[in-house]
Each structure stands twice: as structure tokens, then as C-alpha cells.
Scaffold this motif. Structure first.
Motif, PDB file in Angstrom:
ATOM      1  N   PRO A  29       0.537  -1.296  -0.468  1.00  0.00           N
ATOM      2  CA  PRO A  29      -0.158  -0.338  -0.383  1.00  0.00           C
ATOM      3  C   PRO A  29       0.956   1.275   0.013  1.00  0.00           C
ATOM      4  O   PRO A  29       2.251   0.765   0.611  1.00  0.00           O
ATOM      5  N   GLU A  30       0.247   2.587  -0.609  1.00  0.00           N
ATOM      6  CA  GLU A  30       1.083   3.744  -0.555  1.00  0.00           C
ATOM      7  C   GLU A  30       0.425   3.939   1.198  1.00  0.00           C
ATOM      8  O   GLU A  30      -0.076   4.256   1.770  1.00  0.00           O
ATOM      9  N   PHE A  31       1.968   4.039   1.932  1.00  0.00           N
ATOM     10  CA  PHE A  31       1.634   4.596   3.437  1.00  0.00           C
ATOM     11  C   PHE A  31       1.726   6.078   3.784  1.00  0.00           C
ATOM     12  O   PHE A  31       2.468   6.204   2.858  1.00  0.00           O
TER      13      PHE A  31
ATOM     14  N   GLY B 146       3.359   8.900   9.325  1.00  0.00           N
ATOM     15  CA  GLY B 146       3.036   7.358  10.581  1.00  0.00           C
ATOM     16  C   GLY B 146       3.012   5.867   9.913  1.00  0.00           C
ATOM     17  O   GLY B 146       3.970   5.301  10.493  1.00  0.00           O
ATOM     18  N   GLN B 147       2.607   5.979   9.186  1.00  0.00           N
ATOM     19  CA  GLN B 147       2.223   4.237   9.013  1.00  0.00           C
ATOM     20  C   GLN B 147       3.896   3.972   8.475  1.00  0.00           C
ATOM     21  O   GLN B 147       3.711   2.545   8.652  1.00  0.00           O
ATOM     22  N   LEU B 148       4.228   4.453   7.716  1.00  0.00           N
ATOM     23  CA  LEU B 148       5.889   4.740   7.029  1.00  0.00           C
ATOM     24  C   LEU B 148       6.485   3.435   8.212  1.00  0.00           C
ATOM     25  O   LEU B 148       7.227   3.063   8.064  1.00  0.00           O
TER      26      LEU B 148
ATOM     27  N   THR C  48      -8.341   3.559  16.112  1.00  0.00           N
ATOM     28  CA  THR C  48      -9.567   2.821  14.670  1.00  0.00           C
ATOM     29  C   THR C  48      -9.385   2.970  13.578  1.00  0.00           C
ATOM     30  O   THR C  48      -9.490   4.469  13.480  1.00  0.00           O
ATOM     31  N   GLY C  49      -9.072   3.097  12.366  1.00  0.00           N
ATOM     32  CA  GLY C  49      -9.080   3.425  11.292  1.00  0.00           C
ATOM     33  C   GLY C  49      -7.418   3.216  10.957  1.00  0.00           C
ATOM     34  O   GLY C  49      -7.787   3.743  10.005  1.00  0.00           O
ATOM     35  N   SER C  50      -6.860   3.098  12.055  1.00  0.00           N
ATOM     36  CA  SER C  50      -5.667   3.808  11.911  1.00  0.00           C
ATOM     37  C   SER C  50      -4.770   2.885  10.767  1.00  0.00           C
ATOM     38  O   SER C  50      -3.227   3.088   9.982  1.00  0.00           O
ATOM     39  N   GLY C  51      -5.457   1.927   9.932  1.00  0.00           N
ATOM     40  CA  GLY C  51      -4.808   0.979   9.291  1.00  0.00           C
ATOM     41  C   GLY C  51      -3.415   0.281   9.959  1.00  0.00           C
ATOM     42  O   GLY C  51      -2.474  -0.322   9.376  1.00  0.00           O
ATOM     43  N   LYS C  52      -3.547  -0.460  11.266  1.00  0.00           N
ATOM     44  CA  LYS C  52      -3.412  -1.509  12.080  1.00  0.00           C
ATOM     45  C   LYS C  52      -2.413  -2.820  11.206  1.00  0.00           C
ATOM     46  O   LYS C  52      -1.516  -3.148  10.988  1.00  0.00           O
ATOM     47  N   THR C  53      -4.016  -3.179  10.803  1.00  0.00           N
ATOM     48  CA  THR C  53      -3.616  -4.759   9.615  1.00  0.00           C
ATOM     49  C   THR C  53      -2.344  -4.461   8.745  1.00  0.00           C
ATOM     50  O   THR C  53      -1.603  -4.641   8.710  1.00  0.00           O
TER      51      THR C  53
ATOM     52  N   ASP D  67      -9.373 -11.381   3.294  1.00  0.00           N
ATOM     53  CA  ASP D  67      -9.488 -10.701   2.025  1.00  0.00           C
ATOM     54  C   ASP D  67      -8.341 -10.224   1.844  1.00  0.00           C
ATOM     55  O   ASP D  67      -7.487  -9.881   1.297  1.00  0.00           O
ATOM     56  N   ARG D  68      -8.331  -8.980   2.992  1.00  0.00           N
ATOM     57  CA  ARG D  68      -7.264  -8.016   2.828  1.00  0.00           C
ATOM     58  C   ARG D  68      -5.619  -8.832   2.937  1.00  0.00           C
ATOM     59  O   ARG D  68      -4.900  -8.002   2.338  1.00  0.00           O
ATOM     60  N   PHE D  69      -6.079 -10.041   3.552  1.00  0.00           N
ATOM     61  CA  PHE D  69      -4.244 -11.014   3.465  1.00  0.00           C
ATOM     62  C   PHE D  69      -4.147 -11.273   2.011  1.00  0.00           C
ATOM     63  O   PHE D  69      -2.873 -10.777   1.456  1.00  0.00           O
TER      64      PHE D  69
ATOM     65  N   GLY E 223     -17.455   6.621  10.822  1.00  0.00           N
ATOM     66  CA  GLY E 223     -16.497   7.809   9.843  1.00  0.00           C
ATOM     67  C   GLY E 223     -15.603   6.820   9.656  1.00  0.00           C
ATOM     68  O   GLY E 223     -14.648   7.293   9.555  1.00  0.00           O
ATOM     69  N   ARG E 224     -14.838   5.934   9.154  1.00  0.00           N
ATOM     70  CA  ARG E 224     -13.847   5.619   9.175  1.00  0.00           C
ATOM     71  C   ARG E 224     -13.493   5.716   7.428  1.00  0.00           C
ATOM     72  O   ARG E 224     -12.770   5.815   7.093  1.00  0.00           O
ATOM     73  N   GLU E 225     -14.561   6.635   7.071  1.00  0.00           N
ATOM     74  CA  GLU E 225     -13.540   7.183   5.808  1.00  0.00           C
ATOM     75  C   GLU E 225     -14.192   8.008   4.715  1.00  0.00           C
ATOM     76  O   GLU E 225     -13.836   9.292   5.896  1.00  0.00           O
TER      77      GLU E 225
HETATM   78  P1  ADP Z   1      -7.409  -0.149  12.428  1.00  0.00           P
HETATM   79  O1  ADP Z   1      -7.524  -2.050  12.266  1.00  0.00           O
HETATM   80  O2  ADP Z   1      -6.583   0.568  12.315  1.00  0.00           O
HETATM   81  O3  ADP Z   1      -8.810   0.580  12.272  1.00  0.00           O
HETATM   82  P2  ADP Z   1      -7.430  -0.837   9.587  1.00  0.00           P
HETATM   83  O4  ADP Z   1      -6.148  -2.384   9.119  1.00  0.00           O
HETATM   84  O5  ADP Z   1      -8.717  -1.787   9.059  1.00  0.00           O
HETATM   85  O6  ADP Z   1      -7.560   0.581  11.111  1.00  0.00           O
HETATM   86  O7  ADP Z   1      -7.470   0.086   8.565  1.00  0.00           O
HETATM   87  C1  ADP Z   1      -8.390   0.933   8.272  1.00  0.00           C
HETATM   88  C2  ADP Z   1      -8.969   0.924   6.199  1.00  0.00           C
HETATM   89  O8  ADP Z   1      -7.823   1.784   5.947  1.00  0.00           O
HETATM   90  C3  ADP Z   1      -8.739  -0.109   6.211  1.00  0.00           C
HETATM   91  O9  ADP Z   1      -9.374   0.122   4.643  1.00  0.00           O
HETATM   92  C4  ADP Z   1      -7.800  -0.319   5.542  1.00  0.00           C
HETATM   93  O10 ADP Z   1      -7.232  -1.393   3.468  1.00  0.00           O
HETATM   94  C5  ADP Z   1      -7.252   0.952   5.030  1.00  0.00           C
HETATM   95  N1  ADP Z   1      -6.001   1.651   4.477  1.00  0.00           N
HETATM   96  C6  ADP Z   1      -5.289   2.033   5.850  1.00  0.00           C
HETATM   97  N2  ADP Z   1      -4.000   1.989   5.581  1.00  0.00           N
HETATM   98  C7  ADP Z   1      -3.721   1.691   4.059  1.00  0.00           C
HETATM   99  C8  ADP Z   1      -3.238   2.037   3.093  1.00  0.00           C
HETATM  100  N3  ADP Z   1      -1.888   2.965   3.303  1.00  0.00           N
HETATM  101  N4  ADP Z   1      -3.728   2.107   1.751  1.00  0.00           N
HETATM  102  C9  ADP Z   1      -4.975   1.787   1.521  1.00  0.00           C
HETATM  103  N5  ADP Z   1      -5.321   1.568   2.700  1.00  0.00           N
HETATM  104  C10 ADP Z   1      -5.751   1.401   3.718  1.00  0.00           C
END
Ligand code: ADP
Ligand code: ZN
Length: 725
Positions: free
Chosen positions: A190-192, A195-197, A221-226, A258-260, A584-586
Motif C-alpha cells: 500500500p501507499e503508506f 506515520g504508517q511508514l 481505530t481506522g489507523s491501518g494497523k492491519t 481477504d485483506r491478506f 466515520g472511517r472513510e
Molecule cells: P485499524 O485496524 O487500525 O482499525 P484498518 O487496518 O482496518 O484499521 O484500516 C482501516 C482502513 O484503511 C482499511 O480499509 C484499510 O485497508 C485502509 N488502509 C489503511 N492503511 C492504508 C494504506 N496505507 N493505503 C490504503 N488503504 C489503507
């Protein structure tokens, strides 16, 4: 030549190993999986635990021979050590813990051979249209399964068989189907954000350096931990080592799989209780043979025989579902840390609301902390507001306040989704007779029967007892006199349907889940916007990502607070924070509403102000002052019996012989909050000890000196209890 003797641990409720003779010509070493005779049970699968260090020659005559060795890789020392450790810590029989490591479908026998068909010799002498069609399908030179080919050609399997008999087609043995295909660590990065980077880099380094470390990935929540922890997983894949990703509930694994797949180009192996025996056996073997790179699994995946485990990720590490409450009472997050330390590998704990235990470890520097303070893509955290139910109360017999209803309406008008959260299954938690006041109670438990209207039954949530809703009161025989008291999700649905006619409403509750596939489909439907209002229990609280969901209403925010559980505040904070975190995650702004009777409660205040630190600081101070975990240790001894007196008197006797120790307090026996479950009376002894105290050792000494429970009296030991009902 001296007879060789080995000690074998068998997967039954026993702590000790049994000694067996090794027949001549059989090579055996510790870890080998063997078949051995065991009493009247015939034969069983066990594991060579050790060479017999203390052979007693007089026993040799009665000693039996090992029957044979199974053709599977031996259990590695690190897994055997882990089994011993878990058993010692939880005071479970080692055999019971071993059983979890041997869930490989013992009785399945060898894999069925897969046979394929392909073009063979010259065409048959007698040609028919069907035969021609079949041969035409194979003209491309490919190998197919018989049934597939028949279907493709529109002929019967008999036609294919005929062609095989005449030599026009030939059969070949196919290699066994793989459990997983190789994952590509660079399939789609993904494009990070910046902070994620940084967080991803830190994780890569941690994994690259290897060795035992614990890292708390602490992201809102919604920070992209996965996505971020996938960077650690990718690094581990590059190193050629195996990864375990633990999930608290299999309902959650759907989206993760699916994400994996999107990130690594192939599905990981799954491990949970709902696998078919065949898949279970194949997965177990593939994990042991190092053919699986990544396992996504529930807590029992900790006991798989990894050939080369290099990383453990515990997702939603705060989740109470990680505690196993039957058999060996273990906490999978804690045991993941133990397994990591034994295997000398990194452990990663991810959460937006860390457990107080992990938070304290991070604050004290025992765990590394990696922080993701912002949501991905510029989304902001939802703003949260309390609705004071003392002032803004709903009409009689209703549970959605006018204020919440208005907010839902506004959000629906914007074309967004709303979630109404109520952690209560069924229609109403209590049914009573308006004429005589009689309450419908479970015959086996100290609990009310819960009205499940969708199924037209009254159900006990403790033992599963259920009965058709009667037409008349069993006490006064009045008809049409029942009143439902309090709300469950089914009742909320009724209310929501009246408030918001024509809206598409979905109720998500574990008792309504027909199958895993169905649930995954429903979650996908929500994510795709095919519902307007979701009404759910804690099933919806966790991990899900619903892009169109911008409003979350907590129907009863106080529900979990008043139950006398020392973790009530923590649990409520985590649960509500997570649920509201679905909003409000998107796009668009997220809003959370808490319907509460105590808006000034520290949990509510922390949620409203978005002040997580304030909550942890006050909760940690409280725990420290009262000596509750992680500043002190707890164990609970639960005594159950068919007669109240028997349970109580065994409990009294037990408490009276507790070893004296200045640091330890033995409280009780006291009748458990739910005094009868499944017709069994329950008493509880709570043991409180200082943090550094060897509580398992203390309990072991105590219990070994105690009389064994007799008759139907049973004793359950729960070290680090999570539930206090
Ligand atoms: P968390 O587990 O921290 O609540 P998620 O991992 O569910 O957050 O991420 C929230 C959403 O943002 C997901 O749909 C995820 O795919 C998307 N996302 C997170 N980081 C990125 C990224 N760098 N590029 C594209 N999508 C991202
Ligand atoms: Zn019951």
C-alpha cells in the motif's frame, strides 16, 4: 542389550507420562508421535516426552510396547516446553494441554489419492457423439478430475470411464492439493502515510533482528494497523519463517483473509474450531512440514506444530475472547507472549484500546510501543456525545431516545449507515406475567429466560435450555398476560422499523448466525451499503470496516458497568470505544451517541472527551491502589455440585487448609453471582497475591494437600480469571 524405555505423554486428563518399551528396530526420540496401548481404551496417539530417566526394572514385565511411530514430524522441543509451561501455569493436566497440540485428526488415516484424467492412446474404435464431446474437452492436453471433465463435456462419468477402459484416456495420480500457495511479500504494497511508514519500518526492523521482544502496536481505530503489521509479516515471509496471526473470533477472520490475499496474493491457512476434520488434518501436517507460511487462527492455533515459527501477531489483543474458559483456562494473548519467549521470536500485540496489562507493560518499558495516532486517509475520529437518559428519555416501552432517533434520521437522509449497538441477544431479557408478577425462569439456572421472538422461544443464556413461549402464565394461568421487560436487539429492530419505515435493517447477533459463510456475506453486504441500519451485539464491535457507516448509537452504555467485575470499567471502555470506532472511517464525519444514566462516570467522560490517556491513568491508579491485576495476581477456584450444601462445604474445607502466607488473601467461599448454572450450585474462592508471587506454585501445594472432591463435586481452577459471574 538393555531394553529401552521411553516416557510418553498421552492426550487425556492426566499429568504424568507413561513408560513404554521400545520394540527392537524402532527408532524413537523425544517429540516423536507414537501409537501406544492405553488401558481399556485400546490404543491412543501420544508423544514421546523423554527417555526414561529412572527405569524400574521390576516394572518391565508389565510394561507394554510402543505400537508404532506416526509418519509426521516430531513435536519440537519448543512446543513440548510450551505444553509443559501452559499446564504448569494454568494447573491443567499436561495431557489436556497436549491434546490441543495433537488436534490433527488422528483417525483419518492417509490422504485419499487424487486422480486426474488426460488424453491417452488412440481414439476408440466405436465413436459416439458423447465420446467425441468428451475427447474434444481433453484435446487441450490438460489433466482434469473425472467429474469436472464429465460436466464440462455434458456427458456421464460412465462415458469417461469407458474411454479410460479402452485406453483413449489415461489416469494419473495428482500431487496432493496444497493447503496454501506461496505468499508474495511484495505482491501489493500500500501507499503508506508518513506515520504508517515509520511504524512499518520499526516493525520490519523488529522482525528482521529477531529474538524475543514484545511490541504493542497502539493505533487508533481506522489507523491501518492491519496494513502496518502486514509489513512485519512480509519481512518474516522474506526471512522464510512462519507467522501466526491470532484473531479473537473467527467471525473476524473473513475480512482479514481477504485483506491478506490482497496484500500477499494468496490466502493464508485458517485455523479454528469450524474446520472440517480433513482440512484440519491437512493444515496440521502442512504447518508441521513448513509448507504453510502464515496461519490466521483462533487461540488454539498457538498449539500448532510450527516447523519454524518466527513471528506471532495478536490482533485486538485486549479482546476478552482470548480467554479460554473451558478445560485449560488459558489466556491466548499471555500464552502467545510465553510462546514467543520460549521460541525466542518477536510478538506483536495490536489494539486501539490495549488491555490495562499491556498498557502498563508499555508504560514501564517492558514492551516497545509503536504509535499510530491518526486515522488513515485524513478521516477523523468520531465525535462522541452523551445522551442523558434521565432527561432525554424515550417514551414508555421504547429504548431509542428522541435525540438519537433524530441523529439516525439525519444520517440516513445523507445516505449514510447507522449502527445501533446493544449487547443483548434476543427480544427481551425478562418476561413476566402482568397478572400475578410471575417471572419466567430457567429450571436449571439462577437466571431469567430470554425471549427470542424470531425463534418464538424462551432461552437460557447460561445453559441453552429453551422452551416454546407458553400461551398462559404457568403460575396463574392468565392468558395474554406476558410483558417483555427491557430490550434486546430483536426488540430494537421492531422499534427501529417503526421509527424508520422503508429502511433496510439487519440484526447481527451470534444466535442468529446460521453459518460462517452467511455471516461473512452479511458483513460484506453491510460494507457494500446494502443495509441502512445495523442493529448488533458485540459481534459488530470488532475490527470490521464499514465505509458508509457514520453514526453509532450505543443504546445502553451503562450495561456492562454494574456487574461487580473488577474489569468492568476497562471492558466497557474498550467495547464502547471500539463500537463507536466503527463510525466515520472513510468519508464524512463520524458521530457516536452514548445513551447513559451516568454521563459523569469516568468511562463515559473519557469516551466523550476522547481522552484515552485519562482513562488508562485513572484505571491504572485504581488497580495499583487495590492490588488488582497487573499489580497483583488473582486466581479463582470455582466449586460446583448438584447440592448447594456439598459445594459449600467442600469450598469451606478447601479454604480452611489454604497455606498461610503473608502476601496471600483467600476470600470466600462465597456463592457465585450466578449461583446455579445447569442445575449445579456454584461457590467461588478468590485468591489474591502480590505481583511477583508464584501463584501457580502456591495453588499446586494447596490443592495437592486438599482432599479430592468426591461424588459430583467439581473443582475448577482459573488462574488470571477474566470472568467473575
Ligand atoms: P485499524 O485496524 O487500525 O482499525 P484498518 O487496518 O482496518 O484499521 O484500516 C482501516 C482502513 O484503511 C482499511 O480499509 C484499510 O485497508 C485502509 N488502509 C489503511 N492503511 C492504508 C494504506 N496505507 N493505503 C490504503 N488503504 C489503507
Ligand atoms: Zn439455564
Amino acid at each position: 542389550m538393555a531394553t529401552r524405555i521411553i516416557d510418553v505423554l498421552v492426550p487425556v486428563a492426566l499429568d504424568q507420562t507413561y513408560s513404554y518399551r521400545v520394540p527392537d528396530g524402532l527408532e524413537l526420540a523425544p517429540g516423536d508421535v507414537v501409537t501406544v496401548p492405553l488401558g481399556a481404551r485400546g490404543e491412543t496417539t501420544g508423544v514421546v516426552w523423554a527417555e526414561n530417566a529412572n527405569p524400574n526394572p521390576r516394572l518391565h514385565n508389565r510394561m507394554k510396547d510402543v505400537v508404532g511411530k506416526l509418519d509426521v514430524p516430531p513435536l519440537k522441543p519448543e512446543l513440548r516446553q510450551f505444553v509443559d509451561w501452559v499446564a504448569g501455569y494454568t494447573l491443567s493436566a499436561r495431557g489436556m494441554v497436549l491434546r490441543m497440540a495433537l488436534r490433527m485428526g488422528e483417525h483419518l488415516g492417509p490422504e485419499r489419492e487424487r486422480v486426474g484424467v488426460r488424453l491417452g492412446g488412440p481414439p476408440p474404435q466405436r465413436m459416439t457423439p458423447a465420446r467425441a464431446r468428451a475427447l474434444h474437452v481433453f484435446a487441450d492436453g490438460m489433466t482434469r478430475a473425472k467429474g469436472d471433465a464429465a460436466k464440462e463435456a455434458g456427458v456421464s462419468v460412465g462415458v469417461i470411464d469407458g474411454l479410460i477402459d479402452e485406453g483413449a484416456l489415461e489416469t494419473v495420480v495428482l500431487p496432493p492439493e496444497k493447503v496454501t500457495l506461496p505468499a508474495d511479500p511484495d505482491f501489493r504494497k500500500p501507499e503508506f502515510s508518513l506515520g504508517q511508514l515509520a511504524a512499518g519500518d520499526a516493525l520490519r526492523t523488529t522482525v528482521d533482528q529477531g529474538g524475543y521482544t514484545v511490541t504493542l502496536l497502539d493505533g487508533v481505530t481506522g489507523s491501518g494497523k492491519t496494513e502496518v503489521y502486514f509489513e512485519g509479516v512480509a519481512e518474516n515471509i522474506r526471512k522464510g519463517r512462519q507467522t501466526l496471526i491470532l484473531m479473537p473470533e473467527i467471525a473476524l477472520t473473513g475480512q482479514s483473509l481477504d485483506r491478506f490475499t490482497a496484500r500477499f496474493g494468496t490466502r493464508p491457512a485458517e485455523w479454528h474450531s469450524q474446520l472440517s476434520p480433513r482440512t484440519r488434518a491437512r493444515t496440521w501436517a502442512a504447518v508441521a512440514a513448513n509448507e504453510v507460511q502464515v496461519v490466521v487462527g483462533a487461540r488454539s492455533a498457538l498449539f500448532l506444530p510450527y516447523a519454524d515459527l518466527g513471528l506471532i501477531v495478536v490482533d485486538e489483543e485486549h479482546d476478552p475472547a482470548y480467554k479460554q474458559e473451558e478445560g485449560a483456562h488459558y489466556h491466548a494473548r499471555d500464552m502467545a507472549v510465553v510462546r514467543g519467549s520460549i521460541a525466542k521470536i518477536p510478538v506483536l500485540l495490536a489494539s486501539a484500546t490495549p488491555s490495562v496489562e499491556s498498557e502498563v507493560n508499555a508504560r514501564r518499558g517492558r514492551y516497545k510501543r509503536i504509535h499510530l495516532p491518526e486515522r488513515f486517509g485524513g478521516a477523523s475520529l468520531p465525535s462522541i456525545e452523551a445522551i442523558d437518559m434521565r432527561r432525554d428519555s424515550p417514551p414508555r416501552g421504547r429504548f431509542i431516545s428522541p435525540k438519537l432517533a433524530e441523529a439516525v434520521q439525519t444520517s440516513l437522509e445523507r445516505g449514510e449507515q447507522a449502527l445501533l449497538f446493544l449487547n443483548r441477544r434476543g427480544y427481551a431479557p425478562l418476561t413476566l406475567c402482568r397478572t400475578c408478577g410471575f417471572r419466567m425462569q430457567c429450571p436449571n439456572c439462577d437466571a431469567w429466560l430470554v425471549d427470542h421472538r424470531f425463534k418464538k422461544r424462551l432461552v437460557c443464556h447460561h445453559c441453552g435450555f429453551n422452551t416454546a413461549t407458553p400461551n398462559e402464565c404457568p403460575n396463574c394461568h392468565a392468558t395474554e398476560s406476558f410483558a417483555a421487560v427491557g430490550p434486546g436487539v430483536e426488540r430494537l429492530e421492531q422499534e427501529a422499523a417503526e421509527l424508520f419505515p422503508d429502511k433496510r435493517i439487519l440484526v447481527l447477533s451470534s444466535d442468529l448466525v446460521e453459518s460462517m459463510e452467511r455471516l461473512r456475506q452479511e458483513l460484506d453486504d453491510v460494507a457494500a451499503g446494502r443495509f441502512d441500519i445495523v442493529i448488533g451485539t458485540q459481534l459488530v464491535a470488532k475490527g470490521h470496516h464499514f465505509p458508509k457507516l457514520n453514526l453509532v448509537g450505543i443504546v445502553d452504555a451503562d450495561l456492562g458497568l454494574g456487574n461487580g467485575d473488577p474489569r468492568a470499567a476497562e471492558r466497557t471502555f474498550q467495547l464502547l470505544h471500539q463500537v463507536v470506532g466503527r463510525a466515520g472511517r472513510e468519508e464524512g464525519r463520524g458521530f457516536g451517541f452514548l445513551q447513559t444514566h451516568q454521563p459523569e462516570h469516568p468511562v463515559m467522560k473519557a469516551l466523550i472527551l476522547g481522552d484515552r490517556e485519562a482513562f488508562y491513568s485513572s484505571e491504572i491508579a485504581l488497580r495499583e491502589a487495590s492490588g488488582y491485576p497487573p499489580f497483583g495476581r488473582l486466581a479463582s477456584l470455582v466449586i460446583t455440585a448438584n447440592e448447594r450444601h456439598a459445594a459449600e462445604s467442600y469450598g469451606r474445607g478447601l479454604a480452611s487448609i489454604a497455606p498461610k502466607d503473608d502476601g496471600v488473601r483467600v476470600l470466600g467461599p462465597a456463592e457465585a453471582p450466578i449461583a446455579v448454572v445447569r442445575g449445579r450450585h456454584r461457590f467461588r474462592i478468590l485468591v489474591k497475591a502480590p505481583r511477583a508471587f508464584d501463584l501457580s506454585g502456591y495453588l499446586r501445594d494447596w490443592l495437592s494437600a486438599a482432599p479430592k472432591p468426591k461424588g459430583n463435586v467439581k473443582l475448577e481452577v482459573d488462574v488470571d480469571p477474566q470472568s467473575f459471574f
